[in-house]
Scaffold this motif. Sequence first.
Motif, mmCIF file in Angstrom:
data_model
loop_
_atom_site.group_PDB
_atom_site.id
_atom_site.type_symbol
_atom_site.label_atom_id
_atom_site.label_comp_id
_atom_site.label_asym_id
_atom_site.label_seq_id
_atom_site.Cartn_x
_atom_site.Cartn_y
_atom_site.Cartn_z
ATOM 1 N N PHE A 5 35.829 49.085 36.432
ATOM 2 C CA PHE A 5 35.974 48.701 35.031
ATOM 3 C C PHE A 5 37.218 47.832 34.947
ATOM 4 O O PHE A 5 38.298 48.230 35.392
ATOM 5 N N VAL A 6 37.055 46.644 34.404
ATOM 6 C CA VAL A 6 38.179 45.728 34.257
ATOM 7 C C VAL A 6 38.360 45.452 32.767
ATOM 8 O O VAL A 6 37.436 44.972 32.112
ATOM 9 N N TRP A 7 39.519 45.780 32.240
ATOM 10 C CA TRP A 7 39.820 45.500 30.839
ATOM 11 C C TRP A 7 40.121 44.012 30.716
ATOM 12 O O TRP A 7 41.107 43.512 31.257
ATOM 13 N N ALA A 8 39.230 43.312 30.038
ATOM 14 C CA ALA A 8 39.369 41.866 29.854
ATOM 15 C C ALA A 8 38.910 41.548 28.438
ATOM 16 O O ALA A 8 37.792 41.088 28.226
ATOM 17 N N PRO A 9 39.750 41.803 27.451
ATOM 18 C CA PRO A 9 39.296 41.738 26.058
ATOM 19 C C PRO A 9 39.043 40.333 25.507
ATOM 20 O O PRO A 9 38.320 40.183 24.531
ATOM 21 N N TYR A 10 39.624 39.334 26.123
ATOM 22 C CA TYR A 10 39.437 37.971 25.640
ATOM 23 C C TYR A 10 38.600 37.174 26.629
ATOM 24 O O TYR A 10 38.563 37.474 27.819
ATOM 25 N N GLU A 11 38.002 36.113 26.149
ATOM 26 C CA GLU A 11 37.155 35.260 26.981
ATOM 27 C C GLU A 11 37.959 34.667 28.132
ATOM 28 O O GLU A 11 37.455 34.536 29.248
ATOM 29 N N LYS A 12 39.202 34.307 27.896
ATOM 30 C CA LYS A 12 40.070 33.758 28.946
ATOM 31 C C LYS A 12 40.262 34.788 30.058
ATOM 32 O O LYS A 12 40.292 34.444 31.236
ATOM 33 N N ASP A 13 40.377 36.068 29.694
ATOM 34 C CA ASP A 13 40.499 37.128 30.695
ATOM 35 C C ASP A 13 39.237 37.209 31.546
ATOM 36 O O ASP A 13 39.306 37.389 32.769
ATOM 37 N N LEU A 14 38.083 37.097 30.903
ATOM 38 C CA LEU A 14 36.811 37.107 31.636
ATOM 39 C C LEU A 14 36.718 35.894 32.555
ATOM 40 O O LEU A 14 36.280 35.997 33.704
ATOM 41 N N ASP A 15 37.149 34.751 32.040
ATOM 42 C CA ASP A 15 37.135 33.524 32.827
ATOM 43 C C ASP A 15 38.023 33.664 34.057
ATOM 44 O O ASP A 15 37.628 33.312 35.174
ATOM 45 N N ASP A 16 39.224 34.206 33.878
ATOM 46 C CA ASP A 16 40.136 34.421 35.005
ATOM 47 C C ASP A 16 39.502 35.355 36.041
ATOM 48 O O ASP A 16 39.645 35.142 37.250
ATOM 49 N N LEU A 17 38.799 36.370 35.589
ATOM 50 C CA LEU A 17 38.140 37.305 36.490
ATOM 51 C C LEU A 17 37.068 36.593 37.318
ATOM 52 O O LEU A 17 37.005 36.750 38.542
ATOM 53 N N VAL A 18 36.248 35.796 36.657
ATOM 54 C CA VAL A 18 35.189 35.054 37.346
ATOM 55 C C VAL A 18 35.791 34.085 38.363
ATOM 56 O O VAL A 18 35.325 33.990 39.496
ATOM 57 N N VAL A 19 36.836 33.391 37.967
ATOM 58 C CA VAL A 19 37.507 32.452 38.887
ATOM 59 C C VAL A 19 38.085 33.210 40.086
ATOM 60 O O VAL A 19 38.035 32.725 41.223
ATOM 61 N N SER A 20 38.588 34.422 39.865
ATOM 62 C CA SER A 20 39.154 35.205 40.970
ATOM 63 C C SER A 20 38.069 35.580 41.984
ATOM 64 O O SER A 20 38.350 35.643 43.186
ATOM 65 N N TYR A 21 36.857 35.838 41.538
ATOM 66 C CA TYR A 21 35.761 36.109 42.477
ATOM 67 C C TYR A 21 35.553 34.913 43.392
ATOM 68 O O TYR A 21 35.380 35.060 44.594
ATOM 69 N N LYS A 22 35.550 33.737 42.794
ATOM 70 C CA LYS A 22 35.334 32.507 43.561
ATOM 71 C C LYS A 22 36.468 32.290 44.569
ATOM 72 O O LYS A 22 36.222 31.997 45.736
ATOM 73 N N LYS A 23 37.716 32.467 44.115
ATOM 74 C CA LYS A 23 38.872 32.248 44.994
ATOM 75 C C LYS A 23 38.884 33.221 46.173
ATOM 76 O O LYS A 23 39.201 32.842 47.292
ATOM 77 N N LYS A 24 38.546 34.483 45.906
ATOM 78 C CA LYS A 24 38.558 35.508 46.948
ATOM 79 C C LYS A 24 37.298 35.466 47.798
ATOM 80 O O LYS A 24 37.231 36.131 48.827
ATOM 81 N N ASN A 25 36.300 34.708 47.321
ATOM 82 C CA ASN A 25 34.997 34.653 47.985
ATOM 83 C C ASN A 25 34.409 36.062 48.131
ATOM 84 O O ASN A 25 33.811 36.404 49.148
ATOM 85 N N LYS A 26 34.630 36.868 47.119
ATOM 86 C CA LYS A 26 34.146 38.245 47.077
ATOM 87 C C LYS A 26 33.438 38.425 45.735
ATOM 88 O O LYS A 26 34.062 38.288 44.681
ATOM 89 N N PHE A 27 32.146 38.724 45.806
ATOM 90 C CA PHE A 27 31.327 38.723 44.608
ATOM 91 C C PHE A 27 30.646 40.069 44.401
ATOM 92 O O PHE A 27 30.022 40.588 45.332
ATOM 93 N N PRO A 28 30.732 40.622 43.209
ATOM 94 C CA PRO A 28 29.994 41.858 42.936
ATOM 95 C C PRO A 28 28.500 41.552 42.820
ATOM 96 O O PRO A 28 28.102 40.414 42.591
ATOM 97 N N ASP A 29 27.679 42.575 42.995
ATOM 98 C CA ASP A 29 26.235 42.398 42.838
ATOM 99 C C ASP A 29 25.853 42.284 41.367
ATOM 100 O O ASP A 29 24.927 41.558 41.011
ATOM 101 N N VAL A 30 26.550 43.037 40.514
ATOM 102 C CA VAL A 30 26.236 43.064 39.082
ATOM 103 C C VAL A 30 27.537 42.954 38.297
ATOM 104 O O VAL A 30 28.515 43.633 38.616
ATOM 105 N N VAL A 31 27.530 42.100 37.281
ATOM 106 C CA VAL A 31 28.665 41.991 36.365
ATOM 107 C C VAL A 31 28.111 42.125 34.952
ATOM 108 O O VAL A 31 27.134 41.485 34.588
ATOM 109 N N ILE A 32 28.760 42.988 34.190
ATOM 110 C CA ILE A 32 28.416 43.160 32.778
ATOM 111 C C ILE A 32 29.675 42.803 32.005
ATOM 112 O O ILE A 32 30.727 43.413 32.206
ATOM 113 N N MET A 33 29.578 41.806 31.157
ATOM 114 C CA MET A 33 30.749 41.392 30.398
ATOM 115 C C MET A 33 30.370 41.152 28.942
ATOM 116 O O MET A 33 29.200 40.992 28.616
#
Length: 179
Positions: A5-33
Amino acid sequence: MKVDFVWAPYEKDLDDLVVSYKKKNKFPDVVIMGSGLWHMLHVNNASDFGFQLKELRSHVELLVPVRTKGEEGGGGSVSGRSMHMFWIGMPVLINGMLNTDEKKERMSDTVWHEYDRSLGESKILRQMGGPLVLLDVQSFTWNCGPQCTLDGMHYDSAVYDAAVHVMLNALLIESHQTL
């Protein structure tokens, strides 16, 4: 299974989270946002909300291939990562039950509809051509009604259980379409 569970209350927080997946090259199977209510209460600018969602959509599209019309019916397969992304829609707000004057003012029906319109115009949802499958909490809360909430915005677990069932069914359907 691992659930984060990642607390990301604003869209920018969600965007940063998505970008972090790309940077780390580590992707979850399912994301609910989802987002909207926090922004509505603390920023109260539907245009800004829409702009932030368009930014988020552009980064999500880099992670998840968007299916074409022919592929949605199961006629084609999508190559690449097996990542499924869902958007939790905003619940119906019952203004008279909201527990502060600030919430009643900033989260009015008019403002809610402006945010909902911005969500649609962002084209982040699959039915609008985007990558995310809508978990239609609005419909669940509308059908459940005022008896399912004590404060006009947070609903009983039955509403969220229904959203989980819809998501699990969607995952099952998608897994059979790509076999």
